[in-house]
Each structure stands twice: as structure tokens, then as C-alpha cells.
Design an enzyme around this catalytic site. Sequence first.
Site, PDB file in Angstrom:
ATOM      1  N   ASP A 294       0.801  -1.215   0.000  1.00  0.00           N
ATOM      2  CA  ASP A 294       0.000   0.000   0.000  1.00  0.00           C
ATOM      3  C   ASP A 294       0.834   1.266   0.000  1.00  0.00           C
ATOM      4  O   ASP A 294       2.063   1.240   0.029  1.00  0.00           O
ATOM      5  CB  ASP A 294      -0.949   0.003   1.203  1.00  0.00           C
ATOM      6  N   LYS A 295       0.133   2.371  -0.010  1.00  0.00           N
ATOM      7  CA  LYS A 295       0.773   3.655  -0.277  1.00  0.00           C
ATOM      8  C   LYS A 295       1.459   4.279   0.929  1.00  0.00           C
ATOM      9  O   LYS A 295       2.662   4.546   0.895  1.00  0.00           O
ATOM     10  CB  LYS A 295      -0.261   4.630  -0.830  1.00  0.00           C
TER      11      LYS A 295
END
Length: 661
Positions: A294-295
Site C-alpha cells: 500500500d501507499k
Amino acid sequence: METMEVTGVSMKRSLSIDENDDLAPADEAKRQKVSECCLVKDQETLGNDCVLSNETVSRRTETTTTREGRNSVEEQVEEEEEEEDALLGEEEEEEEDGESFADMMKHGLTEVDVGITKFVSSHQGFSGILKERYSDFIVHEIGKDGRISYLDNLTVPVDDEDPSDDIFTVLTEENKQRLEELQLFKNKETSVALEVFEDTKEKRTIIHQAVKSLFPGLETKTEEREGKKYIVAYHAAGKKALANPRKHSWPKSRGSYCHFVLYKENKDTMDAINVLSKFLRVKPNIFSYMGTKDKRAITVQEIAVLKITAQRLAHLNKCLMNFKLGNFSYQKNPLKLGELQGNHFTVVLRNITGTDHQVQQAMNSLKEIGFINYYGMQRFGTTAVPTYQVGRAILQNCWDEVVDLILKPRPGAEKGYLVKCREEWAKTKDPDAALKKLPVKRCVEGQLLRGLSKYGLKNIVSAFGIIPRNNRLMYIHSYQSYVWNNMVSKRIEEYGLEPVPGDLVLKGATATYIEEADVNSYSIHDVVMPLPGFDVLYPKHKISETYKEMLAADHLNIENMKHKIRDYSLSGAYRKIIIRPQDVSWEVVSYDDPRIPLFNTDLDNLEGKPPPVFAAEGKYRALKMDFSLPPSTYATMAIREVLKMDTSIKNQTQLNTTWLR
């Protein structure tokens, strides 16, 4: 061991959440097949280019081959839309509306809404700030051989077959622009002629190598025109050449795939691959990986790319921010989704309020007992319309409701253009008019509207089918996760944390029941529960009836989970109810400056930065945690167990806003 209900105990934290839900192959799961990671990863990154209502699927590029039957006009439209989306990029992420994010998130979900209600430990919770800085959350991938991926070597393998580094400087920017337009079929030219000003064999060779290396799909030849030498670039094999680099240009003795470790900051995996493919001028589908990350974190994972040299990849380190590529090697095979043991997490919880004794109790419990293996909040979306509601409507065959849930106006945090798009749809029910309000067309809303424009409102199934398959399946997997969370809470409420007759365990890959005579042979860590489907067993105790009742309340028949559209038939899977993290360690540190990093990253170590020095008694205290989790488990659920908190964005934004005041 005893269980506890969710209480008002919570924590202050920053907005975004990561997890360990790596994407794995969506097999036709049979009863004999264990599937802790078969559910398709939702791309739940918060704060993507297009924070789509419940789905954070924005700007996702399919890394599979183009769907059959798509014509060249549709391909061209999608390529143009990809470019528009990329151009919007970072500036869209910074967009803010007048209403505060915390106020808008009042309409979001809480843990109780998705069945997350129990704890396994009895220690007293305490507060802390999770991911005040994205560098407070570091993820290292664990390969199938158990090796943790670290970025610790930037050298390029020596290969006599590689051209000189001059290929990166021999072409002018103007020539690069012309070659890129030729490569991507952006103009009507069939070739580009580059004049050779210093006509030597060595210079011509470098230009040939530069064009072929930097612009896959192009071939070159030398021509003489009016007494001048030109290198003429042209297409070797039409559009397919771009996705399939030339075979004859790759040494036979070298593995076809360059494997490398990708270190990235504040980017999700698909965004990172889109950036790399753009700079390398290749299609994203020549990249492969074992899981998505994820970011809002620093993540380190292995990537493989087809017939791109380590030399070219290493050159990207000079021009890309928030990325670093290294640990290059050539291998015969690509990477496969799901072929990993999990991820190792290093997490800092800042400004903790717990005493040393409370921290010791909490971490010992995590190490010895573990946490309930709930699907985390990311699985269900971030706004007032949860993804599981869309999934339920799909399973019910209520297609008008599917469209309504995805496109209708809703309160909460959304980009301004999405709000305008929804308002236009509510007012006109005209997909073309609503589509014009969207600058980002590859979001789910945009894809659905394009489908409705093509197939009409009377053929919603086909219109919905334009959305990439994995993104469509995300909705029904979200519903399965919603049911599973609720059922696990009921199971723990009814029977506690001991195995009981009628529970399910796995013997090899086969689910079997615990019999009365064998109950002492198992622990709670062996017990699994099914995600609903047509090819799973259900427990032989009260919870089996609870499954039936929950699905019946949603007008679904647990005895018939096959859908008339095969993609939406649920075969089911099994998931352990308690996960005990591995490699658990922790320390409490004191610090004065909330802006300083509290540990070194791989990049810091490569650059020779000394580790941080902590004060004996600082203004603040932080808990630094290390632990490893298998695929499809959520790190936030482990942290929830330590802090006894509600991990929902709705709750945490309110707490963090209060703390910031």
C-alpha cells in the site's frame, strides 16, 4: 485466555492505514484448498488519485492481457485516459475541499459496522499515534524461501552484452520525443530519421543501441541521404512489439527476467509500476510481483521485469524521486502473485500513553496469543457506501441497486469532480453527461459510466463487465469478508478462545471437524472458519445456523452460492481465526522532536547514515514494534489488539483532529 468486547478505548492516529493483504491468485477454490490469501486484493490504498467512494481502485492498470474483443479504437481511448489520469497525478492528491476531512469522515464506517467487536487479551489499552509520518510504517516482503527482501546493493551486474552508458546521453530531448511518439503510435509517421553528425561506426552503433534499448518495439537501420548518414527508426512488429520486447536483442545465455528490489516511499505498487513503465516506455504488463503493497508507508519488495536490463533500471535511480532500485539479478522465470510467505513490519507508535508495564503486557500477549484475524477496515471502503453493500447487491442479482450504490451522491470525503459526476447522474441518468464531469476516466465510476454509455441501462450486466475483473470481484469478496468478521465475533462470543467439537481445522489442505475425543489435540490457533461459498464446510455447532440466518437476512441462500454469472459464484475458502505473529520484538524509546525519524530505513543504511540517538528522558515516548505476518492478514488488526483501539478512519480522524488542536 479471555475475550473482551470493544469499549470506548481508542487511539489518536494519522489518517491512513496499511495492511498485509497481498494479492494472490483467485483460484476456483475447492473444499480441499486452503485459502488464506485467495481473495483478490482490493487496492485499498487511501489517498489515491481517484478515491472512489468505497473502492480505492483508482488509476489501476490491468497487468493482464487486453480483454478479448476490444477493438483498436477502444484501446486508443483507454490509453489516452491513462495519460490523462497520470497527468492529474500528484496535484489531485493535494486537492482539499472547504469542509475538513475529519468532518467529512463522520459518514464513514466504524469497526462495529463490519463485525469487528472482540479482543483476545485482557490488558488495558493505551493511546498512540500510528503513521504520524509514513516513514513510521515500513514493510519488507518475505519471499517463498523465507528470505526478507532488503535494498542493500545498488551495483549493476557486469555484463559484456550491455551497451555503454552513452546510450542515455546520445539522443537529444527532441529526438527522444519524436521516437516516443513513433513508438506509441501517436502520429502518422512510419519512421523517424536521426541525422548522424559525427559519422563514425562507434557513434552509429551507440545510436542504434540507444533507440533499441530505450524504445522497445523499434528497429533501426542506417541510410545515406544526399551524402548524409541517418539512423532510421521504424516499427518492428506493430503494436505487439511494445508489450513483447524483441527476442533477438536479448542474450540467450541471460535469464529473460531481471529481478530487482524496489524501495518506494508513499506509493502503492501499481502506481509505482505505472511510473516505471512510463519512464522505461514499456507496457506495465511486462512487470510481475508476488504481492501488492500500500501507499502510506515505506515498502521493500521484489519485482521482475521481462527483458529490461539492470543497467536501464539502475539508470532510473538518477531521475526518480521516492524510489530506489537495486539487488539486481537475471532469472529464468517471472514472479507469481501469492508466492510469498508474508511481510515483515517495522512500526512506530508515537506519543504513547501506556506505562512500561502496560506495553510489556500488550506485546507479550501479541507474541504469545496473537490477534483475531479480522479483515481490516480497508477491505470495506472509506465512505458512506461500503463495498460489501455493492457485493451483496451483485449476489442478489439486483443490478439497478449495484449502479445506484456506485454512482449515487453520498456524504463524506470525495474529490470535487466525483461529487459533480454523481450529481449529474442523479439529475439526468445520462452516462455521457456524467462522464464529462470526470477528468479521471479509469476510476470505477468512469468505467461503469462508459459501460452504460456503450450497452445502455437495460444491459447493466455487460456495462458492469467493463470494469476489470479483479475490481468487480473486490465487491463480492468484501461481502464475504463482512460475513466472516461477524461470524468470527459470534464464534468467539459463544465459545471463547478454546477449540470445541464441531469447529473446523485443516489437515493438509482438507477441512475436517474437531470431534469430542480429539478436542485436546488442537488449540485455537488451529481453528479455521469458512468464507461463505458453495464448496466449503460450515461448523457443526450454533455458528452454522448463524451463518444461514445472516445470509437469509440478506435474501441469500447459503445452500446455493452459485451465481448465474460464473464470475460471481462463490466457492468459498477457509481462514484462521487467530494469528500469532512471528519474529515479534519491541522497544520503548524517548524523543523530543516529533519530526525526527526513529529508525533507519534501507536507504539510510545504504547512504551510511548513523542510527538515531535517543534521549534518556524525552518529551515523548514511542513504541517501536517489529513482527512478521502471513499473507492476507492485516497489520492494523495486530496494532488494534495492542492498543485496544478502533482502527476506522471515521474514529481516528476525529481523535487525531482533537489531538492536533
